[in-house]
Design a protein around this motif. Structure first.
Motif, PDB file in Angstrom:
ATOM      1  N   VAL A 233      -1.600  -6.085  20.801  1.00  0.00           N
ATOM      2  CA  VAL A 233      -1.536  -7.346  20.058  1.00  0.00           C
ATOM      3  C   VAL A 233      -0.975  -7.062  18.671  1.00  0.00           C
ATOM      4  CG1 VAL A 233      -2.769  -9.437  19.402  1.00  0.00           C
ATOM      5  CG2 VAL A 233      -3.640  -8.021  21.269  1.00  0.00           C
ATOM      6  N   LEU A 234       0.201  -7.595  18.392  1.00  0.00           N
ATOM      7  CA  LEU A 234       0.806  -7.482  17.063  1.00  0.00           C
ATOM      8  C   LEU A 234       0.346  -8.642  16.191  1.00  0.00           C
ATOM      9  CD1 LEU A 234       4.511  -6.689  18.043  1.00  0.00           C
ATOM     10  CD2 LEU A 234       2.665  -5.066  17.629  1.00  0.00           C
ATOM     11  N   TRP A 235       0.535  -8.489  14.892  1.00  0.00           N
ATOM     12  CA  TRP A 235       0.318  -9.599  13.967  1.00  0.00           C
ATOM     13  C   TRP A 235       1.634  -9.863  13.255  1.00  0.00           C
ATOM     14  CZ3 TRP A 235      -3.621 -12.869  13.863  1.00  0.00           C
ATOM     15  CH2 TRP A 235      -3.684 -13.799  12.832  1.00  0.00           C
ATOM     16  N   GLU A 236       2.296 -10.944  13.655  1.00  0.00           N
ATOM     17  CA  GLU A 236       3.602 -11.290  13.104  1.00  0.00           C
ATOM     18  C   GLU A 236       3.475 -12.523  12.228  1.00  0.00           C
ATOM     19  OE1 GLU A 236       6.257  -9.653  13.186  1.00  0.00           O
ATOM     20  OE2 GLU A 236       5.916  -8.172  14.747  1.00  0.00           O
ATOM     21  N   GLY A 237       3.626 -12.339  10.917  1.00  0.00           N
ATOM     22  CA  GLY A 237       3.529 -13.462   9.994  1.00  0.00           C
ATOM     23  C   GLY A 237       2.118 -13.979   9.884  1.00  0.00           C
ATOM     24  N   THR A 238       1.850 -15.102  10.546  1.00  0.00           N
ATOM     25  CA  THR A 238       0.535 -15.736  10.451  1.00  0.00           C
ATOM     26  C   THR A 238      -0.123 -15.911  11.809  1.00  0.00           C
ATOM     27  OG1 THR A 238       1.594 -17.917  10.534  1.00  0.00           O
ATOM     28  CG2 THR A 238       1.155 -16.989   8.353  1.00  0.00           C
ATOM     29  N   ARG A 239       0.349 -15.218  12.838  1.00  0.00           N
ATOM     30  CA  ARG A 239      -0.234 -15.402  14.160  1.00  0.00           C
ATOM     31  C   ARG A 239      -0.157 -14.119  14.970  1.00  0.00           C
ATOM     32  NH1 ARG A 239       4.361 -19.333  16.874  1.00  0.00           N
ATOM     33  NH2 ARG A 239       6.143 -18.021  16.426  1.00  0.00           N
ATOM     34  N   PRO A 240      -1.057 -13.970  15.965  1.00  0.00           N
ATOM     35  CA  PRO A 240      -1.011 -12.788  16.842  1.00  0.00           C
ATOM     36  C   PRO A 240       0.053 -12.955  17.913  1.00  0.00           C
ATOM     37  CG  PRO A 240      -2.868 -14.168  17.423  1.00  0.00           C
ATOM     38  CD  PRO A 240      -2.223 -14.816  16.225  1.00  0.00           C
ATOM     39  N   LEU A 241       0.503 -11.828  18.437  1.00  0.00           N
ATOM     40  CA  LEU A 241       1.557 -11.837  19.452  1.00  0.00           C
ATOM     41  C   LEU A 241       1.304 -10.700  20.432  1.00  0.00           C
ATOM     42  CD1 LEU A 241       4.297 -13.046  20.375  1.00  0.00           C
ATOM     43  CD2 LEU A 241       5.407 -11.348  18.924  1.00  0.00           C
ATOM     44  N   LEU A 242       1.137 -11.043  21.696  1.00  0.00           N
ATOM     45  CA  LEU A 242       0.923 -10.045  22.744  1.00  0.00           C
ATOM     46  C   LEU A 242       2.262  -9.518  23.235  1.00  0.00           C
ATOM     47  CD1 LEU A 242      -1.852 -11.907  24.723  1.00  0.00           C
ATOM     48  CD2 LEU A 242      -2.129  -9.649  23.715  1.00  0.00           C
ATOM     49  N   VAL A 243       2.427  -8.196  23.236  1.00  0.00           N
ATOM     50  CA  VAL A 243       3.660  -7.576  23.717  1.00  0.00           C
ATOM     51  C   VAL A 243       3.301  -6.389  24.608  1.00  0.00           C
ATOM     52  CG1 VAL A 243       5.032  -8.260  21.714  1.00  0.00           C
ATOM     53  CG2 VAL A 243       3.872  -6.045  21.717  1.00  0.00           C
ATOM     54  N   GLU A 244       4.255  -6.014  25.436  1.00  0.00           N
ATOM     55  CA  GLU A 244       4.080  -4.871  26.334  1.00  0.00           C
ATOM     56  C   GLU A 244       4.836  -3.665  25.782  1.00  0.00           C
ATOM     57  OE1 GLU A 244       5.146  -3.506  30.933  1.00  0.00           O
ATOM     58  OE2 GLU A 244       5.561  -5.550  30.237  1.00  0.00           O
TER      59      GLU A 244
ATOM     60  N   ALA B  90       9.743   5.727  24.517  1.00  0.00           N
ATOM     61  CA  ALA B  90       8.853   4.589  24.267  1.00  0.00           C
ATOM     62  C   ALA B  90       9.705   3.357  23.964  1.00  0.00           C
ATOM     63  CB  ALA B  90       7.909   4.878  23.097  1.00  0.00           C
ATOM     64  N   ASN B  91       9.255   2.206  24.471  1.00  0.00           N
ATOM     65  CA  ASN B  91      10.039   0.984  24.339  1.00  0.00           C
ATOM     66  C   ASN B  91       9.116  -0.213  24.199  1.00  0.00           C
ATOM     67  OD1 ASN B  91      12.271  -0.905  24.588  1.00  0.00           O
ATOM     68  ND2 ASN B  91      11.570  -1.245  26.686  1.00  0.00           N
ATOM     69  N   VAL B  92       9.510  -1.148  23.310  1.00  0.00           N
ATOM     70  CA  VAL B  92       8.806  -2.424  23.174  1.00  0.00           C
ATOM     71  C   VAL B  92       9.575  -3.457  23.992  1.00  0.00           C
ATOM     72  CG1 VAL B  92       7.916  -4.166  21.606  1.00  0.00           C
ATOM     73  CG2 VAL B  92       8.036  -1.781  20.871  1.00  0.00           C
ATOM     74  N   VAL B  93       8.943  -4.016  24.993  1.00  0.00           N
ATOM     75  CA  VAL B  93       9.613  -4.945  25.906  1.00  0.00           C
ATOM     76  C   VAL B  93       9.918  -6.254  25.188  1.00  0.00           C
ATOM     77  CG1 VAL B  93       9.394  -6.227  28.065  1.00  0.00           C
ATOM     78  CG2 VAL B  93       8.451  -3.909  27.871  1.00  0.00           C
ATOM     79  N   GLY B  94      11.120  -6.773  25.397  1.00  0.00           N
ATOM     80  CA  GLY B  94      11.494  -8.061  24.823  1.00  0.00           C
ATOM     81  C   GLY B  94      12.346  -7.980  23.584  1.00  0.00           C
ATOM     82  N   GLY B  95      12.596  -6.775  23.074  1.00  0.00           N
ATOM     83  CA  GLY B  95      13.467  -6.634  21.911  1.00  0.00           C
ATOM     84  C   GLY B  95      12.787  -6.823  20.572  1.00  0.00           C
ATOM     85  N   ILE B  96      11.449  -6.904  20.549  1.00  0.00           N
ATOM     86  CA  ILE B  96      10.726  -7.054  19.286  1.00  0.00           C
ATOM     87  C   ILE B  96      10.747  -5.730  18.524  1.00  0.00           C
ATOM     88  CG2 ILE B  96       8.411  -7.349  18.318  1.00  0.00           C
ATOM     89  CD1 ILE B  96       9.626  -9.942  18.955  1.00  0.00           C
ATOM     90  N   LYS B  97      10.915  -5.801  17.212  1.00  0.00           N
ATOM     91  CA  LYS B  97      10.857  -4.622  16.351  1.00  0.00           C
ATOM     92  C   LYS B  97       9.467  -4.548  15.726  1.00  0.00           C
ATOM     93  CE  LYS B  97      15.231  -3.532  16.892  1.00  0.00           C
ATOM     94  NZ  LYS B  97      15.565  -4.557  17.890  1.00  0.00           N
ATOM     95  N   VAL B  98       8.756  -3.462  15.997  1.00  0.00           N
ATOM     96  CA  VAL B  98       7.386  -3.294  15.521  1.00  0.00           C
ATOM     97  C   VAL B  98       7.408  -2.562  14.190  1.00  0.00           C
ATOM     98  CG1 VAL B  98       5.155  -2.253  16.001  1.00  0.00           C
ATOM     99  CG2 VAL B  98       6.463  -3.277  17.861  1.00  0.00           C
ATOM    100  N   SER B  99       6.788  -3.168  13.180  1.00  0.00           N
ATOM    101  CA  SER B  99       6.755  -2.547  11.853  1.00  0.00           C
ATOM    102  C   SER B  99       5.344  -2.192  11.412  1.00  0.00           C
ATOM    103  CB  SER B  99       7.382  -3.498  10.821  1.00  0.00           C
ATOM    104  OG  SER B  99       6.708  -4.746  10.805  1.00  0.00           O
TER     105      SER B  99
END
Length: 455
Positions: free
Chosen positions: A297-308, A355-364
């Motif tokens: 579960v990432l935190w992007e801006g003001t909301r959580p986001l589930l990524v694989e 290692a890869n984040v599915v969907g093209g999201i960049k994790v910071s």
């Protein structure tokens, strides 16, 4: 006697200024990119009162009016989220993206909604008015209140704005605009900078809100001088994910909202449609589970986001094993592997790891540390992680698992999407139980591996 024309030496790659010519730019490292540009001999935008557009006077901070003007909605909730709640009066927003990303489409949709309430003007310097009209017809937009203008001179544009008195203006694009105060060609560093300065000062002086479309370079950064980012109030970038159907709008700079906020859209034949549940967009997992696949579960801006997150560990066929990360910091991956070897007893020095984040999201952020390590262990041991398990937590160099921000909101997001189990830092364990979610709180990597062995 004619006034001597001024000139400056500017890097065409990053916009850095120099007193004289040099072979290499010290800012970006580019070679042979420093060119002489003419600044013009008349009054330029820099001779005016500044980007803020107000007369210089000393005032007490306590006397400044704190009343906030009502924001203008774009009609797209995801767009408003990225802007910080809507368009601020007198603000200048620079929106960039690769060709075909949908910059003109999203702005045309927004201005069609705004035109129902306020006067607007769409200034096109690249496409003909017929092309824009055809796009609006294809998107089935109400174009009755949208006024169009085909012009590239900023002085002429501002004169027409004085006559039409719009509240929102779109400039498509800033790279083709020019000002008579600069003798260089449109698209050059000095022209882009001076044109943006001229329009920004007009916006601050009159309270008109501007959207400027900007092109991107091949490394997906906004083209033009770096000073362009400092001039505008907000800078957003529209990009596509690995699945070409979806678009992600990201705020790189925002004086009226949070930086790093993301907006999600789906590209359809009728235009860009908002994605209300972005977590579901990134959790379209394969029907058959596979080792190395982990959800976080990432935190992007003001909301959580589930990524694989996917990890692959394989035998090295050569003498030097590779470590490759896509969407993640490669140096952090190397650090986590070292921690896993030292404090987890799992040695991967002879294996290649991807290692890869599915969907093209960049994790910071660092909340994905635990998920990455679990994915590596899962792939190495060829063990499948249950689909209903989610992981998050930061891993320190001593093997401790540190807490992350907004832990309770992350757990609620996971429970909302049907996850039954969560392995999280001990300090993030909530006082009250989360409905339908079994929580395993761990304090170090050894405890996490023990829990993982029981799954």
């Amino acid at each position: 006697m004619a006034k001597k024309q001024k000139s400056a030496y500017v890097c065409t790659e990053c916009g850095a200024d120099y007193p004289g010519w040099s072979g290499q730019c010290n800012q970006c490292g580019a070679w042979n990119s420093i060119k002489e540009v003419k600044l013009g001999n008349g009054k330029t935008a820099r001779d005016n009162s500044g980007y803020a557009g107000s007369r210089s006077e000393v005032r007490l901070l306590s006397e400044v009016n704190l009343a906030q003007a009502e924001r203008i909605s774009t009609g797209l909730a995801e767009f408003d989220r990225v802007l910080g709640g809507g368009i601020v009066t007198g603000s200048v927003v620079l929106i960039g993206g690769a060709p075909g990303a949908g910059k003109s489409t999203i702005l045309l949709q927004a201005i069609a909604h705004i035109a129902l309430q306020l006067p607007v003007l769409y200034v096109s310097g690249e496409e003909s008015l017929q092309q824009i009209a055809e796009r609006a017809h294809r998107l089935q937009l109400n174009t009755a209140g949208i006024k169009m203008l085909a012009e590239t001179s900023v002085q002429q544009i501002c004169q027409i704005l004085d006559e039409e008195q719009p509240k929102v203006v779109i400039i498509d694009s800033i790279q083709v605009m020019y000002t008579a105060d600069s003798d260089s060609a449109p698209g050059s560093v000095s022209q882009v900078r001076e044109s943006a300065s001229y329009l920004t000062q007009y916006a601050k002086r009159t309270g008109v809100s501007f959207f400027m479309v900007g092109h991107v370079t091949k490394d997906q950064s906004l083209a033009g001088p770096m000073t362009l980012s400092h001039i505008v109030d907000a800078q957003v970038v529209l990009s596509s994910t690995d699945d070409s159907r979806f678009r992600v709008l990201r705020a790189d700079k925002n004086r009226f909202g949070s930086v790093g906020e993301l907006g999600f859209f789906a590209m359809e034949s009728s235009g860009l449609k908002e994605v209300k549940n972005p977590s579901a967009m990134f959790l379209s997992r394969a029907e058959k589970p596979s080792p190395g696949s982990v959800v976080t579960v990432l935190w992007e801006g003001t909301r959580p986001l589930l990524v694989e997150i996917q990890a692959l560990v394989t035998e090295s066929q050569y003498g030097n094993p590779r470590r490759l990360a896509v969407g993640l910091d490669q140096n952090r991956l190397a650090m986590l592997l070292a921690v896993l070897s030292r404090h987890g007893g799992i040695f991967t020095g002879n294996d290649e790891i991807y290692a890869n984040v599915v969907g093209g999201i960049k994790v910071s952020e660092t909340s994905t540390d635990l998920a990455i390590m679990v994915g590596v262990v899962s792939s190495l041991r060829d063990r499948i992680i249950p689909y209903d398990t989610v992981f998050f937590g930061e891993v320190g160099l001593n093997g401790e698992i540190r807490p992350v921000a907004n832990g309770h909101a992350r757990l609620n997001e996971a429970a909302k999407h049907g996850f039954k189990r969560a392995i999280i830092p001990k300090s993030n364990k909530p006082k009250d139980a989360v409905k339908n979610l079994q929580i395993h709180a761990v304090s170090n990597i050894q405890e996490a591996l023990s829990v993982l062995a029981e799954l």
